[in-house]
Structures are given as C-alpha cells and as structure tokens.
Design a protein around this motif. Structure first.
Motif, PDB file in Angstrom:
ATOM      1  N   VAL A 136     -20.718   2.548  22.758  1.00  0.00           N
ATOM      2  CA  VAL A 136     -20.103   1.340  23.306  1.00  0.00           C
ATOM      3  C   VAL A 136     -18.629   1.600  23.603  1.00  0.00           C
TER       4      VAL A 136
ATOM      5  N   ARG B 135     -13.647  -3.046  26.727  1.00  0.00           N
ATOM      6  CA  ARG B 135     -13.087  -3.334  28.044  1.00  0.00           C
ATOM      7  C   ARG B 135     -11.716  -2.685  28.207  1.00  0.00           C
TER       8      ARG B 135
ATOM      9  N   ASP C  43     -15.434  -6.517  34.028  1.00  0.00           N
ATOM     10  CA  ASP C  43     -16.641  -7.337  34.167  1.00  0.00           C
ATOM     11  C   ASP C  43     -17.076  -7.422  35.626  1.00  0.00           C
TER      12      ASP C  43
ATOM     13  N   VAL D  20     -18.733  -4.148  36.621  1.00  0.00           N
ATOM     14  CA  VAL D  20     -20.053  -4.045  36.007  1.00  0.00           C
ATOM     15  C   VAL D  20     -21.056  -4.913  36.765  1.00  0.00           C
TER      16      VAL D  20
ATOM     17  N   ARG E 245     -24.397  -3.442  38.560  1.00  0.00           N
ATOM     18  CA  ARG E 245     -25.748  -3.900  38.221  1.00  0.00           C
ATOM     19  C   ARG E 245     -26.500  -4.326  39.475  1.00  0.00           C
TER      20      ARG E 245
ATOM     21  N   LEU F 277     -27.037  -0.584  32.325  1.00  0.00           N
ATOM     22  CA  LEU F 277     -25.696  -0.999  31.919  1.00  0.00           C
ATOM     23  C   LEU F 277     -25.855  -2.145  30.924  1.00  0.00           C
ATOM     24  N   ASP F 278     -25.650  -1.830  29.672  1.00  0.00           N
ATOM     25  CA  ASP F 278     -25.929  -2.770  28.600  1.00  0.00           C
ATOM     26  C   ASP F 278     -24.653  -3.429  28.087  1.00  0.00           C
ATOM     27  N   THR F 279     -24.709  -4.744  27.909  1.00  0.00           N
ATOM     28  CA  THR F 279     -23.586  -5.493  27.337  1.00  0.00           C
ATOM     29  C   THR F 279     -23.741  -5.613  25.827  1.00  0.00           C
TER      30      THR F 279
ATOM     31  N   TYR G 122     -19.272  -2.421  26.773  1.00  0.00           N
ATOM     32  CA  TYR G 122     -20.461  -1.986  27.492  1.00  0.00           C
ATOM     33  C   TYR G 122     -20.858  -0.576  27.061  1.00  0.00           C
ATOM     34  N   ARG G 123     -22.145  -0.260  27.276  1.00  0.00           N
ATOM     35  CA  ARG G 123     -22.621   1.105  27.075  1.00  0.00           C
ATOM     36  C   ARG G 123     -23.639   1.414  28.170  1.00  0.00           C
TER      37      ARG G 123
END
Length: 225
Positions: A171, A174, A194, A197, A201, A211-213, A219-220
């Motif tokens: 992770v 920001r 954000d 991202v 997406r 793209l995981d929150t 994010y990771r």
C-alpha cells in the motif's frame, strides 16, 4: 555509498527530525543553520540534494538557491512556512525542484527526496520495466500494457503506476504517490492522486480491480487478476 543530503534549516527541532528520518532511510546528512554556512557545505560536502529553508539568518533561501543554481544543477527542495503563490512561483522560477510547505510530514519530505533524486538520475536506481500481474510499465518509454496491449496513458499515470508496480501488493499513501508524480502536479493536493486513479480505472475497464483502494491509507496494485 549513500547519498548526502544537505539540510539547511535554522529551527533545530525541525532539522533534528529531518536528519533522523533521512538517516533512518540510509542517507548521510550535513546541516547548516545559515545561508553562508549552507554555501560553504555545498562546496565542501558535495551533497546529492539540498533541503533548503526559505527564511534563514544571514542570507535567505532564495539567494542561496540563486548562487547555487548559477554554478550547479544540484537538486533543491525548498522548505517554507510561507504558502503564498508568489513565493511558490519565485522559488520554482530560480530553479527549485520541489517545494514543501510547513507543517509537513517528515515521511513526505523523504518521499520527495527520493522522487527528486530519481528524476535527477542519482541516489536511487530503479528498473525501467516493471510488472504487476497482467500489467507492465515501461518507465523509459512511458508505456503501459495490459495483457500485452498498449493503453493510452498520460505521463502522470505512468509515474503513478510505476510507483505502485515497484512493489505490487504494498500500500502506498497518497502523499507518496503525489511525490512520485514529481513536478507534474505541483501546486495541487492529494486529491490529484484520486483523480488519476479514477482515470486509470476507467482505462483498465473490466480489470479496474487491479487498482485497489485501502480505505484511510492509500492504494496498491494487485499482482494477480
């Protein structure tokens, strides 16, 4: 051999904190509390980067930066309590590579140091071709591929993905990702991350879940999917 960071800050407590965090990350440090001393150490210590406070006794940070920049391309990150746009423009106009306003997080400063050193080609080596599951990021060609198919991405989106792809599954805050964007989003806040991202997406389509929150953290980039 570790890179030397010259900390130019007359507030002892702040200088102590910056020095502690930088040394913890493997950097060597030198310190100056006045403008004239900063110039002396710049010549003798040959630092890889200068963290330069704007308000200094003896000679202010802008004059120090002007004198350094007249002879050298040394990377400079300015530290200041003054957030007026005129200060920002004047500071960057004389050749500063980045600008951080107090109060700041020491971790943010370290992240920006690493980002500026990467852009300057020193201090931190990084591979140019990165992989995370079906994604590949070529930081030299500024190209991103999904399952081998090129995506239409911006330079900022490449830099953000590269910061995540260097350690898939880890992770990134920001603040770290904003620093990775470098000068492209200077003057903006973390909401810029954000926005990038969200655009990425959309471009990933059915693979947007890559793209995981992580709520409240950042994010990771998933290595599978």
């Amino acid at each position: 051999m570790s890179s030397t960071i010259l900390i130019v800050e007359d507030e002892v407590r702040l200088a102590d904190i910056l020095e502690e965090y930088l040394r913890r990350e493997g950097f060597h440090t030198e310190r100056a509390a006045t403008g004239p001393r900063a110039l002396e150490l710049w010549r003798s210590a040959r630092p890889a980067l200068m963290l330069l406070d704007l308000m200094l006794p003896g000679m202010d940070g802008l004059e120090v930066a002007r004198r350094v920049r007249a002879e050298s391309n040394l990377p400079i990150i300015m530290l200041t309590a003054r957030d007026e746009e005129v200060d920002r423009l004047v500071g960057l106009g004389i050749g500063a590579d980045d600008y951080v306003v107090k109060p700041y997080s020491p971790r943010e400063v370290v992240a920006r140091v690493r980002a500026v050193l990467r852009r300057a080609g020193g201090g931190v080596d990084a591979p140019t071709l990165l992989h995370a599951g079906p994604l590949s990021v070529d930081t030299a060609a500024f190209e991103v591929r999904l399952d081998g198919t090129p995506l239409e991405v911006t330079v900022a989106e490449v830099r953000l993905l590269a910061a995540l792809a260097r350690e898939p599954g880890v992770v990134r805050s920001r603040t770290e990702l904003l620093a990775a964007l470098g000068g492209l989003d200077r003057g903006t806040d973390e909401r810029a991350v954000d926005a990038h991202v969200k655009n990425l997406r959309r471009k990933l389509g059915e693979r947007e879940h890559l793209l995981d929150t992580v709520r409240g953290v950042g994010y990771r980039l998933k290595s599978e999917g």
